[in-house]
Structures are given as structure tokens and as C-alpha cells.
Design a protein around this motif. Structure first.
Motif, PDB file in Angstrom:
ATOM      1  N   GLY A   1       7.470  64.256  18.936  1.00 19.41           N
ATOM      2  CA  GLY A   1       6.476  65.655  17.551  1.00 19.41           C
ATOM      3  C   GLY A   1       6.538  64.815  16.055  1.00 19.41           C
ATOM      4  N   ALA A   2       7.012  63.826  16.067  1.00 21.21           N
ATOM      5  CA  ALA A   2       6.705  63.276  14.312  1.00 21.21           C
ATOM      6  C   ALA A   2       4.929  62.434  14.027  1.00 21.21           C
ATOM      7  N   LEU A   3       4.743  61.751  15.428  1.00 19.98           N
ATOM      8  CA  LEU A   3       4.021  61.047  15.723  1.00 19.98           C
ATOM      9  C   LEU A   3       2.102  62.248  15.932  1.00 19.98           C
TER      10      LEU A   3
ATOM     11  N   VAL B   1       5.536  71.584  18.124  1.00 19.85           N
ATOM     12  CA  VAL B   1       5.810  71.357  16.779  1.00 19.85           C
ATOM     13  C   VAL B   1       4.470  71.627  16.178  1.00 19.85           C
ATOM     14  N   ASP B   2       4.882  72.368  14.690  1.00 25.13           N
ATOM     15  CA  ASP B   2       3.477  73.526  14.224  1.00 25.13           C
ATOM     16  C   ASP B   2       2.971  72.174  12.662  1.00 25.13           C
ATOM     17  N   THR B   3       1.639  71.990  13.127  1.00 20.15           N
ATOM     18  CA  THR B   3       1.750  70.238  12.226  1.00 20.15           C
ATOM     19  C   THR B   3       0.927  71.325  11.574  1.00 20.15           C
ATOM     20  N   THR B   4       0.654  72.449  11.451  1.00 19.14           N
ATOM     21  CA  THR B   4      -0.032  73.322  10.296  1.00 19.14           C
ATOM     22  C   THR B   4       1.039  73.408   8.856  1.00 19.14           C
TER      23      THR B   4
ATOM     24  N   ALA C   1       6.581  70.963   8.089  1.00 18.24           N
ATOM     25  CA  ALA C   1       7.649  71.092   9.662  1.00 18.24           C
ATOM     26  C   ALA C   1       9.131  70.245  10.420  1.00 18.24           C
ATOM     27  N   ALA C   2       9.410  70.485  10.780  1.00 16.04           N
ATOM     28  CA  ALA C   2      10.932  70.494  11.518  1.00 16.04           C
ATOM     29  C   ALA C   2       9.892  69.366  12.501  1.00 16.04           C
ATOM     30  N   VAL C   3      10.590  68.113  13.456  1.00 16.71           N
ATOM     31  CA  VAL C   3       9.089  66.868  14.650  1.00 16.71           C
ATOM     32  C   VAL C   3      10.339  67.409  15.593  1.00 16.71           C
TER      33      VAL C   3
END
Length: 540
Positions: free
Chosen positions: A272-274, A483-486, A490-492
Motif C-alpha cells: 500500500g505504501a509503495l 489504497v487511495d493514492t490520490t 492517505a493510509a497505507v
């Protein structure tokens, strides 16, 4: 069944929700107040009573009274307030509930208590505890290594009860088909041995052949009595956890939450972090701070993921660094466990290997991009160490996942300040959003409850013969993709409030993997239909 037996059976009791027709048919006329209530009305009364309890333990004690009398009502309340109640029935309140288990014991909660002093009774004990129920899921513990609080002997059965609550609340596993099991092999906790109220064996833990023979007999008896059972091992000690998992994992469907569950949720958090940073997992350097059962489970799973992404085993292991009590682990470090040895480093890699005994020194030498803490050493992620990491990593991924709260390596607020908002964070405890420089940062909770219920549901729905690395990777990817990358901050990992949604996502990924690999029942070809077919709902 006698009239009072129905009311006293938590799987059959409806309390004031028995209709007049049911009361006449079952001989309950006059045994209950006249008003017939809906489950919604009952749940409101329970929740209102819950809210007036003053603290976590009092709240949990009240909820356990409901659990002991009416399982359907308990799970209706829990599923409708899961984000609020999860910390009460599970972590962090589960810790004091385990510590006080013998003192506040009232009912055994349909658990099976197996004693190493009576191995001849194991099969009968399992049969008695099941009481004719069709058991499909067992959570078993010997409670030697309860994360954060250590060895709690037979008191640790509470961890099995708590885990099974989450299986039902999050994944819809039928509560009448689960069985918590305690393997009482003694305890090395002297406080318990000298406690006159302690309910377990007051002797040092049995080890070696006698211990493993008991585990073998338990597994054989469980599979004989319940042929379709999925066995979840929980909180076994670092010397036994991986060894036991590896013994059975290629024969029957088994899972160890400390070895695999912590690894899956950590891998999901990294993925998620990546997603947020836009980086590749094969470009990361991983530093595991705390190389016990959980830490090595994480390292192993991350390493296998690198191999699934195309690296050789040798190449993948070069991405890992382990810190334990001795400092950075080298191939000549004394006291290495079998799980640690494949990940050690050579002293030839460093000019100052003798100095690499603390975290900040190791970070200066290694420049990790991902750091995961399972050390239960509070405050171990110091400002100096974190600033050093942030100086060499564009978006440092930092997961202090030790719990309960008093044992966490660092708090998210500090990590964000020390990295100027660059850190991508997950913790092992629930944490409120953190405001920093005008951005609200949602902190993902690397709680195993995010993952193991979905894995179990997928295994049970597909009737998988085994749980292998491909199924585990599928689970992690399915969770890491939510994961909401926008969104800034945002949480991972997805929030616990949506646990029902992503548990189904995880279950579908696991079941589909089993089907694709030919590990599922041949009659099961549609993962989604199989999941819906076995899901239980809390309704009368």
C-alpha cells in the motif's frame, strides 16, 4: 432438550426475542417477560448498557456476559459497532483480560483444555468441548509467546476466544463451528506458578519430544474428529512456532498468525505504501527491528514476495537486515535461531561491524527504506535514528507494530515530525489521524485482524487442502491494493471500519488462488458463490 437448557445454550438462546409461538412450542411460557423484542431492540439495550461501563475491562466483562448467554445477539452488536468494540474484545484490552483470566473466570466459553499430563484424554476432551457441533475452525495456543506480554499459560485461552470472535464478526464464520483450544504444557511465568488462583499446571513448561508428541496427538485427534477443520496456531513461542507450522503446512490446512498473519498484513502495508510512493518492492532495503517469531515471519514473507517478483532467493535475501538484542545479526552472531540464519550478514560488508549494536548506527551503515518494528521495546525508534533514515529515503516506510500501546517503538505524530511528513506509517495499535502542516494523515493499523479472517474464510469456502505461499501473497496483494493514492495523507492500509468489505475481498483472492492451483474442492469453481454459501449472519 429441556426448557431451561434452551435458554442456557448460547447457540440456541434468543432471550426476549423468542416469539409467542416459539415459547409455546418449546415450553418457555412463563419463563420470560411477556414482551417479544426484535434483535434490534435487544442490541440497543446491550449497547446502551455497554456505554455506561467505566473502562475497557468492565466493558469487556459485560460483553462477555452477552457472549456467554446469546451468541447471535453478541455478534449482531459486535458487527454493527466493530470499529469501536474491536479494541475491547481483542487488542489492546485482550492483554489485561489474559493476565486476569484465572481471577475473573466464570465460564469456559466452550473451549477445549488439553493437559500434557493427560495426553490420553485429548480426543475425548475435544469431543466433549465440541458437544456434537460441526467444527470447521480451531484456534489453538500454548500461550508461550503472547505478543507484548509473554508467557501466560492456560490464561492464554482468551487469545483463542478473542481471535475466533473476530473470525465471526469480520468474516461471518459460523460461531457454532469454531473451537478455541488451550494446550496446557506448564508455564515459565513464576507469577502464575505462585498464584493460588491460577487455573493451569503449576510447573515449568514441558519441552522436547513430550511436547511435540502432544502437538502431534492434538492435530491427529482434531483431524479425526473434524475432517474438514482448518487449524490456526496462535502465540506459540519463537522456538516452536515456525517448526510446528512447517511440520504440518504441506499436509493439512494450517495457519500461524504470528508467522504468517503479521507477515501478510505487513506486506500488504508495504504494498500500500509503495502504491502511494510509486516505487517498486524490488528496489527496497528492509530492516527488521526485532527478529523473533513475528519479525522473522515478516522477513520471510517479504523475501518470498521479492522472489515472486522475479528475484532469486539469493538476490532477495540481500535486501534484508535484521536487528535483535545483539544488534545487527551477522553469520557469526551467537544464539541465532534457524529462522534468523538465512538472513544474517557478513562482517566483511562493513568497516565498523563491531559498532553496529544499536539502531541509529545500523541505519547509518545500511540506509534502509523500509523499517518494521516488532521488538516490544518502547521508544526504540528514536529521533536521531528516524532523521537518519529520512535523510537517505525519499518516502521512508516505517511500521512500529509492537503492541499494546505501552510497547510501541514510536508514535506516528513523532515520526511525521522527524521526517517532515514524508514517512508512510502503519502501527500495531489504533491511532487517531495526525495533523501536520495542514495535512490530515490517516494512520493504517497493521492489525492481523485485517487479514486472518479473510484468509480463513477463503480457505473454508474453497475447502482448500493446504495454505501455500501463493494464497498468502494473493491475500496481501488484495489488501494492499485498497489504497487511495490520490488523497494527501492517505493510509497505507484500509480502515477497520470497512473490515467487512475487505475481508470479503481477501477471502475471494485466497479462494480463487486455491481454485486456480487445484487445491480447492473439485466441485468448487466460483470463489464468490462459495464464500456466500458458507457466510453466517447474526439474525434469528
Amino acid at each position: 432438550m429441556k426448557t431451561m437448557d434452551i435458554i442456557h445454550n448460547p447457540f440456541k438462546n434468543k432471550g426476549t426475542a423468542f416469539t409467542e409461538e416459539e415459547r409455546r412450542k418449546l415450553g418457555l411460557i412463563g419463563t420470560l417477560p411477556g414482551s417479544v423484542q426484535t434483535i434490534e431492540q435487544q442490541a440497543k439495550r446491550v449497547y446502551d448498557q455497554y456505554k455506561i461501563r467505566p473502562d475497557g475491562m468492565q466493558k469487556r466483562k459485560f460483553l462477555m456476559e452477552v457472549f456467554n448467554t446469546n451468541r447471535t445477539l453478541f455478534y449482531y452488536v459486535l458487527s454493527h459497532h466493530i470499529e469501536e468494540l474491536l479494541p475491547i474484545v481483542y487488542d489492546p484490552v485482550i492483554a489485561p483480560a489474559i493476565e486476569q483470566y484465572s481471577e475473573i473466570f466464570m465460564l469456559p466459553q466452550e473451549a477445549a483444555f488439553l493437559s500434557i499430563e493427560h495426553p490420553e484424554d485429548i480426543e475425548e476432551s475435544l469431543k466433549n468441548a465440541a458437544d456434537g457441533r460441526d467444527i470447521r475452525l480451531i484456534v489453538v495456543t500454548d500461550a508461550e509467546g503472547i505478543l507484548g506480554i509473554g508467557d501466560w499459560g492456560v490464561n492464554g485461552v482468551n487469545i483463542s476466544v478473542g481471535k475466533l470472535m473476530i473470525y465471526t464478526a469480520a468474516a461471518g464464520i459460523n460461531p457454532s463451528q469454531v473451537l478455541p483450544v488451550s494446550l496446557d504444557v506448564g508455564t515459565n511465568n513464576q507469577e502464575l506458578i505462585h498464584d493460588p488462583l491460577y487455573l493451569g499446571l503449576k510447573k515449568a513448561r514441558v519441552t522436547g519430544k513430550e511436547y511435540y508428541d502432544m502437538v502431534d496427538k492434538f492435530v491427529a485427534s482434531a483431524r479425526k474428529l473434524f475432517p474438514d477443520v482448518y487449524i490456526h496456531f496462535e502465540d506459540f513461542g519463537r522456538d516452536n512456532a515456525t517448526k510446528i507450522l512447517n511440520k504440518y503446512r504441506n499436509e493439512i490446512p494450517v495457519f500461524n498468525d504470528d508467522v504468517q498473519g503479521t507477515g501478510i498484513v505487513s506486506l500488504a502495508g508495504v504494498l500500500g505504501a509503495l502504491e502511494i510512493s510509486g516505487q517498486k518492492i524490488t528496489d527496497q532495503k528492509f530492516l527488521t527491528f526485532g527478529a523473533g517469531t513475528a519479525g522473522m515471519g515478516i522477513a520471510n514473507l517479504l523475501c518470498k514476495e521479492l522472489q515472486l517478483q522475479g528475484l532469486s532467493e539469493e538476490e532477495a535475501k540481500k535486501h534484508f537486515y535484521l536487528i535483535d538484542k545483539q544488534g545487527l545479526l551477522f553469520d557469526d552472531t551467537e544464539g541465532l535461531t534457524p529462522e534468523q540464519k538465512p538472513f544474517t550478514r557478513s562482517r566483511d560488508e562493513f568497516d565498523n561491524s563491531e559498532e553496529l549494536t544499536n539502531l541509529e548506527a545500523v541505519i547509518k551503515a545500511v540506509h534502509p527504506t523500509v523499517m518494521i518494528g516488532t521488538s516490544t521495546t518502547p521508544g526504540a525508534f528514536t529521533e536521531g535514528a528516524i532523521r537518519e533514515m529520512a535523510a537517505h529515503a525519499e518516502r521512508p516506510i516505517i511500521f512500529p507494530i509492537s503492541n499494546p500501546t505501552r510497547l510501541i517503538e514510536a508514535m506516528p505524530k513523532d515520526l511525521l515530525e522527524w521526517t517532515d511528513g514524508k514517512a508512510l506509517i502503519a502501527t500495531g495499535i489504533p491511532v487517531e489521524d495526525v495533523e501536520y502542516k495542514g495535512v490530515s494523515y490517516a494512520i493504517g493499523q497493521a492489525n492481523n485482524a485485517l487479514i486472518y479472517p479473510g484468509v480463513g474464510l477463503g480457505v473454508l469456502a474453497s475447502k482448500a487442502r493446504l495454505v501455500n505461499d501463493q494464497m498468502i501473497s494473493a491475500a496481501a496483494h488484495s489488501l494492499g491494493g485498497i489504497v487511495d493514492t490520490t488523497k494527501p495523507g492517505a493510509a497505507v492500509l484500509p480502515p477497520v471500519s470497512k473490515i467487512h468489505e475487505f475481508t470479503k475481498t481477501v477471502a475471494k483472492a485466497v479462494a480463487q488462488s486455491a481454485i486456480d492451483q487445484g487445491l480447492a474442492d473439485p466441485d468448487i469453481t466460483d470463489a464468490e458463490k462459495a464464500i456466500e454459501a458458507i457466510k453466517w449472519e447474526a439474525k434469528y
